[in-house]
Design a protein around this motif. Structure first.
Motif, PDB file in Angstrom:
ATOM      1  N   ALA A 132       0.805  -1.216   0.000  1.00  0.00           N
ATOM      2  CA  ALA A 132       0.000   0.000   0.000  1.00  0.00           C
ATOM      3  C   ALA A 132       0.840   1.268   0.000  1.00  0.00           C
ATOM      4  N   LEU A 133       0.253   2.305  -0.587  1.00  0.00           N
ATOM      5  CA  LEU A 133       0.775   3.662  -0.504  1.00  0.00           C
ATOM      6  C   LEU A 133      -0.369   4.539  -0.014  1.00  0.00           C
ATOM      7  N   VAL A 134      -0.197   5.129   1.169  1.00  0.00           N
ATOM      8  CA  VAL A 134      -1.215   6.000   1.760  1.00  0.00           C
ATOM      9  C   VAL A 134      -0.561   7.353   1.982  1.00  0.00           C
ATOM     10  N   GLU A 135      -1.097   8.402   1.345  1.00  0.00           N
ATOM     11  CA  GLU A 135      -0.386   9.679   1.355  1.00  0.00           C
ATOM     12  C   GLU A 135      -1.333  10.860   1.266  1.00  0.00           C
ATOM     13  N   LYS A 136      -0.795  12.038   1.574  1.00  0.00           N
ATOM     14  CA  LYS A 136      -1.468  13.294   1.270  1.00  0.00           C
ATOM     15  C   LYS A 136      -0.796  13.828   0.005  1.00  0.00           C
ATOM     16  N   ALA A 137      -1.521  13.786  -1.091  1.00  0.00           N
ATOM     17  CA  ALA A 137      -0.931  14.126  -2.387  1.00  0.00           C
ATOM     18  C   ALA A 137      -1.289  15.525  -2.870  1.00  0.00           C
TER      19      ALA A 137
ATOM     20  N   LYS B 222      -6.419  21.578   2.554  1.00  0.00           N
ATOM     21  CA  LYS B 222      -6.037  21.985   3.908  1.00  0.00           C
ATOM     22  C   LYS B 222      -6.591  21.000   4.923  1.00  0.00           C
ATOM     23  N   ILE B 223      -5.972  19.820   4.946  1.00  0.00           N
ATOM     24  CA  ILE B 223      -6.360  18.731   5.842  1.00  0.00           C
ATOM     25  C   ILE B 223      -5.099  18.111   6.426  1.00  0.00           C
ATOM     26  N   ASP B 224      -5.237  17.398   7.539  1.00  0.00           N
ATOM     27  CA  ASP B 224      -4.059  16.769   8.148  1.00  0.00           C
ATOM     28  C   ASP B 224      -4.129  15.244   8.068  1.00  0.00           C
ATOM     29  N   VAL B 225      -4.787  14.755   7.016  1.00  0.00           N
ATOM     30  CA  VAL B 225      -4.974  13.313   6.824  1.00  0.00           C
ATOM     31  C   VAL B 225      -4.610  12.936   5.390  1.00  0.00           C
ATOM     32  N   ASP B 226      -4.568  11.631   5.126  1.00  0.00           N
ATOM     33  CA  ASP B 226      -4.314  11.153   3.773  1.00  0.00           C
ATOM     34  C   ASP B 226      -5.489  11.479   2.861  1.00  0.00           C
ATOM     35  N   ASP B 227      -5.188  11.837   1.620  1.00  0.00           N
ATOM     36  CA  ASP B 227      -6.242  12.097   0.634  1.00  0.00           C
ATOM     37  C   ASP B 227      -6.146  11.148  -0.556  1.00  0.00           C
ATOM     38  N   ASN B 228      -5.176  10.234  -0.504  1.00  0.00           N
ATOM     39  CA  ASN B 228      -4.984   9.289  -1.604  1.00  0.00           C
ATOM     40  C   ASN B 228      -4.419   7.984  -1.055  1.00  0.00           C
ATOM     41  N   ALA B 229      -5.002   6.876  -1.460  1.00  0.00           N
ATOM     42  CA  ALA B 229      -4.507   5.563  -1.024  1.00  0.00           C
ATOM     43  C   ALA B 229      -4.609   4.574  -2.181  1.00  0.00           C
ATOM     44  N   VAL B 230      -3.530   3.845  -2.409  1.00  0.00           N
ATOM     45  CA  VAL B 230      -3.495   2.798  -3.420  1.00  0.00           C
ATOM     46  C   VAL B 230      -3.129   1.495  -2.717  1.00  0.00           C
ATOM     47  N   LEU B 231      -4.029   0.523  -2.791  1.00  0.00           N
ATOM     48  CA  LEU B 231      -3.841  -0.747  -2.095  1.00  0.00           C
ATOM     49  C   LEU B 231      -3.807  -1.897  -3.088  1.00  0.00           C
TER      50      LEU B 231
END
Length: 330
Positions: A198-203, A207-216
């Motif tokens: 997996a790749l879990v990231e803020k791409a 203006k958020i403090d969480v991931d906005d993109n995830a590839v599993l």
């Protein structure tokens, strides 16, 4: 009179209240919210009470409770309400941290209550037909690809996206958790994956403090499943393609169809209906209101906790730069 406790007051709470009223004719709602005031234009003032402390409710009078807060608060409310022997409906996910399904099942059994998790996509007609096709055809799956994406600022009309549960780490937000509907239904369709990359990231510049993109990449015995989740796609997208030895199945939530293509290049549309999204929520609610079915409750808890286990493993894999990680379901 049927009395219900609604914990948290946002768009999903409003939906549940309206749907409860359409099913149950004589209702009263205790609404637990940190908001100073709440306005409900479709509900008579004599039919609800805004409270700021759960202890102000006599739980002996409550038919059911609906937990609609951030995922970080779910477990504390579950534990409190279970001890009061109140049936519990939890908006997904069951928590923002890895939890133990056995303890929740024991809590349900010991207190003779139903614990129900709100993954409404399991009530989508197309997905139900897809699952039946996979079972009845006894197919061998070669590969699966799935995607869900929608731009976070477009999600909710009456709230700034930066203030939403989805945007805040402390409330259990992020694409991976907030869009866990799609991971959940894939586990329901395909079973448990063995491991994950997996790749879990803020791409983005949201203006958020969480991931906005995830590839599993969910790794099963014999096939892989690619799942993409994001807060970035400007046009709402939600679909799954399953390639098997007999057919290729394409489910598209947005277009409301399930298609199948066989080796003779002939496609047949199994399902096509411009259905109302609320239909899935209504059917889910009707299921919840049925007399306690502990097997179904246990199955639902297990699947929801399995979903969290995969989420937890995805984060570990991402921290290891996409290294393959065995999923621990214990």
């Amino acid at each position: 009179m049927n009395k219900y406790l609604i914990i948290g007051y946002g768009s999903i709470s409003v939906r549940h209240i309206k749907n409860i009223m359409s099913i149950k004719k004589d209702c009263f709602f205790y609404i637990l919210s940190r908001k100073k005031t709440i306005s409900i234009n479709f509900l008579n003032k004599s039919k609800f009470l805004h409270i700021d402390d759960i202890k102000k409710v006599n739980c002996d009078e409550i038919h059911s409770a609906f937990i609609c807060t951030g995922a970080n608060e779910h477990l504390k409310h579950i534990n409190f309400l279970a001890k009061k022997k109140v049936n519990i409906f939890i908006e997904k996910p069951i928590s923002n941290t890895k939890t133990n399904s056995k303890s929740l099942i024991l809590l349900s059994k010991k207190n003779k209550i139903k614990i129900f998790v709100g993954y409404n996509l399991l009530y989508d007609r197309g997905l139900i037909k897809l699952k039946l096709q996979l079972i009845n055809k006894k197919v061998k799956i070669f590969k699966v690809s799935s995607k869900v994406g929608y731009y976070l600022p477009f999600w909710r009309k009456n709230i700034n996206y930066k203030d939403s549960v989805s945007a805040l780490s402390k409330k259990g937000g992020g694409a991976l958790l907030e869009l866990s509907h799609d991971l959940h239904y894939l586990l329901w369709l395909l079973g448990r994956p063995v491991s994950i990359r997996a790749l879990v990231e803020k791409a983005s510049n949201l203006k958020i403090d969480v991931d906005d993109n995830a590839v599993l990449i969910l790794i099963y015995k014999g096939f892989n499943c690619l799942l993409e989740l994001d807060f970035l796609t400007k046009k709402y997208s939600r679909n799954t393609t399953i390639v098997t030895d007999k057919n290729t199945y394409i489910w598209d939530y947005n277009k409301k169809y399930l298609e199948t293509y066989n080796t003779k290049k002939i496609n047949k549309i199994f399902y096509k209906k411009q259905s109302d999204l609320n239909e899935t929520y209504l059917n889910q609610l009707k299921d919840f209101f049925k007399p306690n079915d502990y097997k179904k409750t246990n199955d639902m808890i297990n699947l929801s906790v399995d979903t969290l286990s995969v989420v937890h493993s995805a984060k570990i894999s991402s921290h290891k730069k996409g290294k393959q990680v065995k999923i621990n379901y214990a």
